[in-house]
Design an enzyme around this catalytic site. Structure first.
Site, PDB file in Angstrom:
ATOM      1  N   HIS A 161       0.845  -1.212   0.000  1.00  0.00           N
ATOM      2  CA  HIS A 161       0.000   0.000   0.000  1.00  0.00           C
ATOM      3  C   HIS A 161       0.871   1.249   0.000  1.00  0.00           C
ATOM      4  O   HIS A 161       0.441   2.291   0.465  1.00  0.00           O
ATOM      5  CB  HIS A 161      -0.943   0.027   1.207  1.00  0.00           C
ATOM      6  CG  HIS A 161      -1.704  -1.248   1.404  1.00  0.00           C
ATOM      7  ND1 HIS A 161      -2.951  -1.474   0.883  1.00  0.00           N
ATOM      8  CD2 HIS A 161      -1.362  -2.395   2.046  1.00  0.00           C
ATOM      9  CE1 HIS A 161      -3.351  -2.684   1.207  1.00  0.00           C
ATOM     10  NE2 HIS A 161      -2.407  -3.269   1.905  1.00  0.00           N
ATOM     11  N   SER A 282      15.271  20.829 -16.323  1.00  0.00           N
ATOM     12  CA  SER A 282      14.090  21.613 -16.658  1.00  0.00           C
ATOM     13  C   SER A 282      14.526  22.875 -17.382  1.00  0.00           C
ATOM     14  O   SER A 282      15.562  23.445 -17.066  1.00  0.00           O
ATOM     15  CB  SER A 282      13.344  21.976 -15.368  1.00  0.00           C
ATOM     16  OG  SER A 282      12.552  23.134 -15.582  1.00  0.00           O
ATOM     17  N   LYS A 288      16.352  21.444 -11.211  1.00  0.00           N
ATOM     18  CA  LYS A 288      15.697  20.152 -11.424  1.00  0.00           C
ATOM     19  C   LYS A 288      16.591  19.113 -12.080  1.00  0.00           C
ATOM     20  O   LYS A 288      17.380  19.404 -12.964  1.00  0.00           O
ATOM     21  CB  LYS A 288      14.456  20.324 -12.315  1.00  0.00           C
ATOM     22  CG  LYS A 288      13.293  21.014 -11.676  1.00  0.00           C
ATOM     23  CD  LYS A 288      12.628  20.204 -10.566  1.00  0.00           C
ATOM     24  CE  LYS A 288      11.937  18.958 -11.045  1.00  0.00           C
ATOM     25  NZ  LYS A 288      10.612  19.209 -11.610  1.00  0.00           N
ATOM     26  N   GLU A 295      10.667   7.374 -16.283  1.00  0.00           N
ATOM     27  CA  GLU A 295       9.287   7.766 -16.599  1.00  0.00           C
ATOM     28  C   GLU A 295       8.857   7.209 -17.949  1.00  0.00           C
ATOM     29  O   GLU A 295       7.707   6.817 -18.144  1.00  0.00           O
ATOM     30  CB  GLU A 295       9.156   9.289 -16.606  1.00  0.00           C
ATOM     31  CG  GLU A 295       9.249   9.890 -15.219  1.00  0.00           C
ATOM     32  CD  GLU A 295       9.271  11.404 -15.271  1.00  0.00           C
ATOM     33  OE1 GLU A 295       8.199  12.008 -15.165  1.00  0.00           O
ATOM     34  OE2 GLU A 295      10.354  11.983 -15.422  1.00  0.00           O
TER      35      GLU A 295
END
Ligand code: ARG
Length: 468
Positions: A161, A282, A288, A295
């Site tokens: 979970h 970024s 960043k 991803e």
């Protein structure tokens, strides 16, 4: 040059060409089309259609074209100039032969249809692509085994979970993904056996009218057997569906791997750090560093699943036998193979350079009361029934929470106040290493069990390596 002009008064409309032509994508079948044609030339020579010298001349021309396409796989596209439009790769190859050999080039298609031809080409292509994916899978699995080896003593929290649950070895986590990819490889190998069947000689739908030895032809192309029904062989694409299904399952596994790595690499978890070479920045926020490779492991799986669904949908209403809808089989298959390939090849790039923050992993394993099960197990050993032990350990967690400390930082008095059967020997049982060592059951996260699992996985990877 169209392959079917005789019956027609007018040529095709430009827009008809746009919907109908497939060279733009099926040029990727060029080598398979030539290999199939070489074998077909031999087969019709065997049936008495070609003289030995004609076979020699045709074979030489096909081999030359093959060489040119190996040197430049986009040659069929590059050669669409001026008035020249080839409908598909089969038309292209035939045009090249006719241009070179004249009437002899026109003999090759005797007894063959583009329906059995394209089914054969696509099976040859799929077989080769599966073999390439199997090699890439092997490398991805090897990287998982390597990181398991490097992190064989790193303890982290396991999650259910997405809440801290019980400590596990980092190696155990990596081996979980290795096990998934091992099954993906086994599935692809199994699927390959059903791909590896030869439709050639099935004609357009009813079987060829020439005395072809289809068994010899199948063998010549490295197929396991000749197909058994011409209607089926020219019009089913379950081998594409099955291959896509294997790739979609693989995609889902890689997606979950990507998701775990993204989470672990976030500042909130801080368990791993991606190498710069697989991260991007970024354009706006200078600080960043984003886990784009992971991803896209996650993102591309959606596309592969889409290809599977697209193929299912194309097939479901088709009457026997061949229908032009079947031309829609190639782009999803090609794309899914391309995406699977880049994903599999990026996995070693990510894992081989991944920095695991061992201290943070251990801190996460220690925090979150993930040794509460061990306290319950200790109480069970003291004769407390499990359900009560569970209750008492839960109370101990609540007590520790109220004091903002770990379970093993409670005093014996404090522990006894909620779990009276606790004695001083409870403390070592609450340590990470003792908790892990208790889980040396086959398949568990105990260090012994993980060492065995790692050795076993290495051995079976090497065995698979020698097979394909
Ligand atoms: N380009 C076609 C395909 O991909 C080749 C077969 C064409 N057959 C036909 N009967 N028009 O399916």
């Amino acid at each position: 040059m169209a392959l079917w002009g005789g019956r027609f008064e007018s040529g095709p409309d430009a827009l008809f060409r746009a919907i109908n032509d497939s060279l733009g994508f099926d040029y990727r079948l060029a080598l398979e089309d030539i290999d199939g044609s070489l074998a077909w030339a031999k087969a019709i020579h065997g049936a008495g259609v070609l003289e030995a010298s004609e076979l020699g001349t045709l074979s030489k021309a096909l081999a030359d074209l093959r060489g040119a396409i190996v040197a430049n796989p986009r040659l069929p596209l590059d050669e669409q100039q001026g008035e020249t439009h080839d409908e598909d790769i089969h038309s292209y190859v035939e045009r090249k032969l006719v241009e070179k050999l004249g009437p002899l080039g026109k003999k090759l298609h005797t007894g063959r249809s583009r329906n059995d031809q394209v089914a054969t080409d696509l099976r040859l292509w799929t077989r080769r692509a599966i073999d390439a994916r199997l090699a890439e899978l092997r490398d991805a699995r090897r990287s998982l085994l390597d990181i398991a080896q490097r992190e064989s003593t790193t303890v982290m929290s396991g999650y259910t979970h997405l809440q801290r649950a019980q400590p596990v070895l980092f190696a155990h986590w990596a081996l979980a993904y290795q096990a998934m990819l091992a099954r993906d490889a086994a599935r692809l190998r199994d699927c390959r056996a059903r791909v590896n069947i030869c439709p050639l000689g099935s004609g357009a739908l009813a079987g060829t009218a020439y005395k072809i030895d289809r068994h010899a032809l199948a063998k010549d192309l490295g197929f396991e057997a000749a197909s058994t029904n011409s209607l089926d062989a020219t019009s089913d694409r379950d081998f594409v569906i099955e291959t896509l299904s294997c790739l979609a399952t693989l995609g889902v596994h890689l997606s979950r791997l990507g998701e775990d790595l993204i989470l672990f690499g976030s500042q909130e978890f801080g368990l791993v750090e991606f190498h710069d070479s697989v991260s991007s920045g970024s354009s706006l926020m200078p600080q960043k560093k984003n886990p784009d490779a992971a991803e896209l492991l996650r993102g591309k799986s959606g596309r592969v699943i889409g290809s599977l669904v697209s193929m299912f949908t194309s097939m479901k209403g088709l009457p026997l036998a061949y229908n032009k809808d079947l031309q829609e089989d190639k782009e999803p298959l090609f794309d899914a193979m391309d995406q699977a390939s880049v994903c599999l090849r990026v996995v070693p790039k990510i894992l081989d350079t991944l920095k695991v923050n061992r201290a943070k992993c251990e801190a996460a394993a220690k925090g979150g009361y993930s040794n509460a099960t061990d306290l319950a197990d200790y109480l069970v050993a003291q004769g407390v029934p499990f359900r009560e032990a569970h209750e008492q350990a839960g109370k101990a967690v609540r007590l520790a929470l109220s004091h903002h400390v770990a379970l093993d930082d409670l005093s014996l008095e404090q522990l006894k106040s909620v779990a009276p059967r606790c004695e001083a020997d409870v403390f070592p049982r609450l340590s990470l290493s003792v908790g892990l060592a208790a889980r040396n059951v086959h398949g568990g996260t105990g260090p012994e069990a993980v060492r065995e699992a790692l050795a076993h996985a290495r051995a079976s990877l090497d065995a698979a390596h020698s097979k394909t």
